[in-house]
Enzyme design. Structure first.
Site, PDB file in Angstrom:
ATOM      1  N   GLU A 277     -40.086  34.237 -17.471  1.00 63.54           N
ATOM      2  CA  GLU A 277     -41.390  33.676 -17.812  1.00 63.54           C
ATOM      3  C   GLU A 277     -41.272  32.494 -18.781  1.00 63.54           C
ATOM      4  OE1 GLU A 277     -44.044  34.378 -16.362  1.00 63.54           O
ATOM      5  OE2 GLU A 277     -45.642  33.556 -17.611  1.00 63.54           O
ATOM      6  N   ASP A 278     -40.420  32.620 -19.785  1.00 66.65           N
ATOM      7  CA  ASP A 278     -40.455  31.664 -20.897  1.00 66.65           C
ATOM      8  C   ASP A 278     -39.269  30.708 -20.982  1.00 66.65           C
ATOM      9  OD1 ASP A 278     -42.840  32.760 -21.667  1.00 66.65           O
ATOM     10  OD2 ASP A 278     -41.961  34.128 -23.130  1.00 66.65           O
TER      11      ASP A 278
END
Ligand code: MN
Length: 738
Positions: free
Chosen positions: A94-95
């Protein structure tokens, strides 16, 4: 550790607590798991540290400390190495610019799948606040997770985020706290993860009602002070009594958690001072027999409050919780609760499903399938319980009988598995379904038959000029709601068409079952039949059949039963009805007897042109009587295997007394030569066979001659074929339709 190119940017990053948090993880792993070799876990740490680089959290700490802290919580649950590694990597997809493939290559597909699952849950946005929506969201999370470890890691992630919520904005705090209270704490509860549930609830309450939270925590501190060492004294007294009885047991004491007191105050409308039951003690022993022995000790030592003893060992809670509970009055008149359980029950009480995961992992757990088998068993065993709703949603991912999708507004809709945009549209409103012209899933236009997946965002485009649903839709929908609404539409909008279609289906069925249509011309019969189906007129009845509300077959079956009853009644009175529901001795038409039907229009199919002696079968056409086919006809064999046509095929026979001849077709293949057609014609003429048509074509030295002849029966046809085969050059003579 500088194998990957990514490391370059992060070489100079200061440690900022990452090593310290990693040490915490190592301690937790050593204390709660059997994992000895930490090489892979260290590798995951380094990998995630490089990936997150210099990313920071709101409190200024390095981002990597968050996944490490989540991994500490996962390790406390005592579950497997893959889960701990996945927890360390849980925010990478996700990051950071790490992909699923990167993780799969380095740590295996199992870890990558778990991280991918957590990422998908992270992307779900909660917007709606209605209770029904909350339950659907909980179910959707479970359904999306597929692997229970995804949920466990998501719990750990959320718990650490809640612990470190102080640095977030006030609106973010409230939003996350509400979500935690409504979604995550109930899931923790249902999975039996009491320890995490309590902490999630208390942390949520801190942000949702800071004043209420403060009131209770202060009240607790004051009460403890006033009770002046009550907990220690009582703990000691219990310990001594248990020891004196020769039982090996551990005694723990605590005050009840804040949210449980809060709920009691608001649920029962009480002041904090009115809540007496604030202390709880726990005795943990080695086996079940000792649990009951300890209970005896407690009841000797203190006065039990009647009606407060509960045996959750004999009858475990739906979430697997087991313990003995009793409330007693202490020496100073202070009531308190005692929970008695074994160590195994204790682990289950604290970590619920995770505890069982670990337990099973130790003994078997080869394939994922095996690992989940026990969850399935657990769920099946809980079918009767009050948590059935939730567990049937847990079942969703195991048994896939439901699918959860979003409206463009973020509401969750639950539909049966296999549902299409049509089901979705009708689940919103029948007017939406009826006017649907186009559907989009995740922004893309899809066909109406598209099968929806968990988490899809579904959008329906409508038009006021839409012509309404199509009958094909009935075959595409999964929900009875959509099916009923579509039928409803046809019932209202297409009455004329329904009457025509319904009448045809009805009459065909009457003929097929040999029920005389003439019976309905008898006024008494008609009234009985109409009343039976709550119809005012025959047209109403036809319309119901036409839109699919009634099946023609069931309707006629019931009418036949009704006629039998009336016939019996009439005969008992000595009357003879003008009609009879029993098949009459049918009369032949064109030498054909149609079973149970008189004077029916009969025609011979052109595809196979049967003659007497052929095995035959009849097809009820729409409005053109019965057409007769051979049982070896291609069209018959094709059609009879189709569900929708099957019922229209009926038994027919050749009548014994026939005085007609029948037309049939023959295809002759021969080597082409001069005079071939003339020779064929001569043979037919000599046999006195009437020829209706003859065509001949020649392709590449081969002649194909088609003739249609009139014959009495198969015998005569056999003679014709034999004679044709004797014509010079003829290689083959075939019946038409084979
Ligand atoms: Mn996270």
């Amino acid at each position: 550790m500088k194998k990957e190119g990514m490391a370059v940017a992060t070489v100079n990053v200061t440690d900022d607590g990452a090593e310290k948090e990693y040490q915490e993880l190592v301690n937790s792993i050593n204390q709660h798991t059997q994992i000895k070799d930490l090489a892979k876990i260290r590798e995951a740490f380094e990998f995630a540290r490089r990936a997150h680089g210099d990313q920071r959290r709101k409190d200024g700490s390095l981002y990597i400390t968050h996944p490490l802290a989540a991994a500490v919580i996962v390790a406390e649950m005592g579950i497997d190495e893959d889960s701990i590694i996945a927890a360390i990597l849980h925010d990478c997809i996700e990051d950071t610019n790490v992909s699923y493939e990167d993780i799969a290559k380095r740590f295996g597909a199992s870890v990558a799948d778990i991280v991918d699952g957590v990422t998908k849950l992270t992307r779900v946005v909660y917007t709606s606040k209605e209770e029904e929506q909350m339950e659907n969201l909980r179910k959707m999370l479970m359904a999306m997770a597929r692997d229970i470890r995804v949920i466990l890691i998501k719990m750990a992630d959320r718990l650490h985020n809640m612990r470190t919520m102080a640095y977030q904005s006030e609106s973010k705090q409230r939003e996350k706290a509400l979500e935690t209270m409504e979604i995550y704490a109930p899931i923790a509860h249902r999975l039996g993860m009491q320890k995490i549930k309590w902490e999630l609830e208390d942390l949520s309450l801190l942000y949702l009602d800071p004043v209420g939270y403060e009131e209770i925590s202060q009240g607790l501190a004051e009460r403890e002070k006033a009770d002046d060492g009550f907990m220690e004294r009582t703990e000691k007294a219990i310990k001594k009594r248990v020891q004196d009885a020769g039982i090996k047991g551990t005694v723990q004491s605590r005050t009840k958690h804040i949210y449980s007191i809060y709920r009691k105050m608001y649920g029962q409308n009480k002041q904090f001072s009115e809540i007496l039951d604030l202390y709880a003690f726990r005795v943990i022993v080695d086996d079940i027999a000792d649990c009951y022995n300890v209970l005896g000790c407690i009841h000797e030592l203190y006065h039990p409050v009647p009606g407060r003893f509960k045996d959750y060992i004999g009858t475990p809670k739906p979430n697997m919780y087991q313990s003995l509970h009793t409330t007693v009055i202490g020496s100073e008149g202070i009531p308190f609760e005692v929970q008695i359980r074994t160590w195994e029950m204790h682990r289950t009480a604290e970590y619920g499903i995770a505890a069982h995961w670990k337990y099973k992992e130790g003994i078997s757990g080869k394939s994922d399938e095996e690992k989940f088998a026990w969850i399935r068993n657990l769920l099946e065993a809980q079918q009767e319980s009050d948590a059935q709703d939730f567990f049937s949603s847990l079942k969703v991912d195991m048994f896939s009988d439901e699918v959860f999708v979003f409206t463009p507004q973020g509401d969750v809709k639950s539909l049966p598995a296999g549902a299409t945009p049509i089901d979705f549209a009708y689940s919103i409103h029948s007017a939406i379904g009826n006017r649907m012209t186009c559907a989009k899933v995740n922004g893309r236009i899809v066909p109406f038959s598209h099968v929806l997946q968990n988490g899809d965002v579904v959008e329906v485009i409508t038009s006021n000029t839409s012509k309404g649903p199509s009958r094909d839709w009935l075959g595409m929908v999964k929900s009875s709601e959509a099916r009923n609404k579509i039928r409803q539409w046809f019932k209202k909008e297409r009455r004329e068409e329904n009457i025509v279609n319904g009448k045809a289906a009805f009459e065909a069925e009457m003929r097929r079952l040999g029920v005389p249509l003439s019976a309905l011309t008898d006024e008494r019969v008609l009234q009985v039949v109409l009343k039976r189906f709550s119809a005012n007129t025959l047209d109403d009845l036809y319309a119901s059949i036409g839109y699919g509300g009634l099946s023609a077959q069931k309707t006629v079956n019931r009418i036949r039963d009704e006629l039998h009853t009336m016939e019996r009644a009439a005969r008992e009175k000595g009357e003879l009805p003008s009609w009879s529901p029993s098949p009459t001795q049918a009369k032949a038409v064109h030498g054909i007897v149609v079973e149970g039907v008189d004077n029916v229009l009969v025609k011979f199919s052109h595809c196979c042109m049967p003659v007497p002696g052929d095995e035959i079968v009849g097809f009820i056409t729409r409005g053109y009587g019965v057409s007769i086919h051979r049982t070896d006809c291609k069209n018959y064999m094709n059609s009879v295997s189709k569900e929708k046509d099957k019922e229209r095929w009926i038994k027919v026979y050749w009548a014994d007394d026939r005085d007609e001849t029948y037309e049939t077709g023959l295809a002759i293949t021969a080597g082409d030569r001069n005079g071939l057609v003339m020779d064929i014609a001569t043979v037919l003429n000599s046999l006195k066979v009437k020829v209706n048509a003859m065509t001949a074509r020649q392709i590449g030295g081969i002649a194909n001659v088609y003739i249609t002849v009139q014959v009495k029966d198969r015998n005569e046809l056999g003679t014709v074929i034999a004679r044709l085969l004797s014509v010079q050059g003829v290689k083959e003579v075939r019946r038409q339709g084979t």
